[in-house]
Design a protein around this motif. Structure first.
Motif, mmCIF file in Angstrom:
data_model
loop_
_atom_site.group_PDB
_atom_site.id
_atom_site.type_symbol
_atom_site.label_atom_id
_atom_site.label_comp_id
_atom_site.label_asym_id
_atom_site.label_seq_id
_atom_site.Cartn_x
_atom_site.Cartn_y
_atom_site.Cartn_z
ATOM 1 N N ALA A 77 0.840 -1.203 0.000
ATOM 2 C CA ALA A 77 0.000 0.000 0.000
ATOM 3 C C ALA A 77 0.873 1.250 0.000
ATOM 4 C CB ALA A 77 -0.916 -0.006 1.226
ATOM 5 N N SER A 78 1.960 1.199 0.789
ATOM 6 C CA SER A 78 2.781 2.409 0.860
ATOM 7 C C SER A 78 3.493 2.676 -0.466
ATOM 8 C CB SER A 78 3.761 2.355 2.033
ATOM 9 O OG SER A 78 4.712 1.361 1.828
ATOM 10 N N GLU A 79 3.867 1.618 -1.191
ATOM 11 C CA GLU A 79 4.472 1.841 -2.508
ATOM 12 C C GLU A 79 3.470 2.513 -3.452
ATOM 13 O OE1 GLU A 79 5.536 -1.504 -5.014
ATOM 14 O OE2 GLU A 79 6.399 -0.109 -6.465
ATOM 15 N N ALA A 80 2.218 2.052 -3.419
ATOM 16 C CA ALA A 80 1.188 2.628 -4.300
ATOM 17 C C ALA A 80 0.930 4.099 -3.966
ATOM 18 C CB ALA A 80 -0.105 1.816 -4.188
ATOM 19 N N ILE A 132 -0.359 5.568 6.539
ATOM 20 C CA ILE A 132 -0.040 4.184 6.173
ATOM 21 C C ILE A 132 1.243 3.738 6.877
ATOM 22 C CG2 ILE A 132 0.744 2.730 4.249
ATOM 23 C CD1 ILE A 132 -1.348 4.154 2.514
ATOM 24 N N LYS A 133 2.222 4.633 6.956
ATOM 25 C CA LYS A 133 3.474 4.276 7.637
ATOM 26 C C LYS A 133 3.231 4.046 9.124
ATOM 27 C CE LYS A 133 6.831 6.057 4.376
ATOM 28 N NZ LYS A 133 7.569 7.231 3.891
ATOM 29 N N HIS A 134 2.428 4.911 9.746
ATOM 30 C CA HIS A 134 2.116 4.746 11.173
ATOM 31 C C HIS A 134 1.349 3.451 11.430
ATOM 32 C CE1 HIS A 134 3.723 8.499 12.401
ATOM 33 N NE2 HIS A 134 2.829 9.259 11.810
ATOM 34 N N ALA A 135 0.483 3.087 10.482
ATOM 35 C CA ALA A 135 -0.375 1.913 10.693
ATOM 36 C C ALA A 135 0.411 0.611 10.530
ATOM 37 C CB ALA A 135 -1.541 1.950 9.710
ATOM 38 N N GLY A 136 1.601 0.674 9.931
ATOM 39 C CA GLY A 136 2.403 -0.530 9.743
ATOM 40 C C GLY A 136 1.641 -1.559 8.935
ATOM 41 N N ASN A 137 1.467 -2.760 9.519
ATOM 42 C CA ASN A 137 0.772 -3.816 8.774
ATOM 43 C C ASN A 137 -0.747 -3.752 8.912
ATOM 44 O OD1 ASN A 137 3.072 -4.999 7.688
ATOM 45 N ND2 ASN A 137 3.439 -6.192 9.571
ATOM 46 N N SER A 138 -1.232 -2.830 9.759
ATOM 47 C CA SER A 138 -2.680 -2.803 10.018
ATOM 48 C C SER A 138 -3.409 -1.896 9.039
ATOM 49 C CB SER A 138 -2.952 -2.325 11.443
ATOM 50 O OG SER A 138 -2.115 -2.993 12.333
ATOM 51 N N LEU A 139 -3.584 -2.393 7.830
ATOM 52 C CA LEU A 139 -4.229 -1.556 6.814
ATOM 53 C C LEU A 139 -5.697 -1.300 7.115
ATOM 54 C CD1 LEU A 139 -2.535 -2.752 3.514
ATOM 55 C CD2 LEU A 139 -2.286 -0.545 4.645
ATOM 56 N N LEU A 140 -6.276 -2.130 8.016
ATOM 57 C CA LEU A 140 -7.674 -1.878 8.390
ATOM 58 C C LEU A 140 -7.796 -0.556 9.148
ATOM 59 C CD1 LEU A 140 -9.000 -5.449 9.288
ATOM 60 C CD2 LEU A 140 -9.312 -4.132 7.171
ATOM 61 N N LEU A 141 -6.725 -0.170 9.848
ATOM 62 C CA LEU A 141 -6.714 1.140 10.516
ATOM 63 C C LEU A 141 -6.752 2.260 9.474
ATOM 64 C CD1 LEU A 141 -3.980 0.692 13.308
ATOM 65 C CD2 LEU A 141 -6.471 0.779 13.606
#
Ligand SMILES: [Fe+2]
Ligand SMILES: [Fe+2]
Length: 181
Positions: free
Chosen positions: A94-97, A152-161
């Protein structure tokens, strides 16, 4: 606005402006198509809020392209519509996109600034005034994309956040259907 005499047309769009304005039509359509590609990446990943956000952004870019088309026509010239160069469809995260989207907004900001510089050089104050809306718009677009990347960076792997954040921002359209937004 209709102009019948060539001298009237020259008064409105100064020499050397048509081609760069045309190029910006393509640049905005490129941004439109690229955002559809990013939206479908998120859609495929099962992230409907992020997908909706980018479908909505893509509609805004299409509107930008059409503003340039309209302006060229109103200035008494004929826009040339060109093909869209390479679109990136594959992203590893997600962060790359979103980083890709941010870089695109920074690039468009430079393109708009170049157009402003040219309008000043050619003393084309009509085009200069037309471009001011885009100057302001780019500040907002860069800022909101850079906020999203930070989230997105703060959420790390939790993209649901992130999905929750985008939902609360109220920014998402649904499934690319702009008629509901
Ligand atoms: Fe744009
Ligand atoms: Fe944009």
């Amino acid at each position: 606005m209709k102009f019948t005499k060539e001298s009237d047309i020259e008064m409105l769009l100064k020499d050397g402006l048509l081609e760069p304005l045309n190029r910006q039509v393509t640049n905005e359509f490129h941004a439109h198509t690229q955002y559809v590609a990013i939206a479908t990446y998120f859609d495929d990943q099962g992230l409907p809020e992020l997908a909706g956000h980018f479908y909505k952004q893509s509609e805004e870019e299409r509107a930008h392209a059409m503003k340039f088309v309209r302006y060229i026509l109103d200035a008494g010239a004929r826009p040339t519509i060109s093909g869209i160069p390479d679109i990136k469809n594959d992203f590893s995260s997600a962060s790359e996109a979103v980083k890709f989207a941010l870089d695109q907004e920074l690039k468009v900001t430079e393109q708009i600034n170049d157009l402003v510089r040219l309008a000043i050089e050619k003393s084309d104050y009509t085009t200069h005034t037309f471009l001011q809306w885009f100057v302001t718009e780019q500040v907002e677009e860069v800022s909101s994309m850079s906020n999203l990347l930070q989230i997105i960076k703060h959420a790390g792997n939790s993209l649901l956040l992130v999905e929750d954040y985008v939902r609360r921002q109220g920014g998402a359209g649904r499934g690319g259907d702009s008629s509901s937004t």
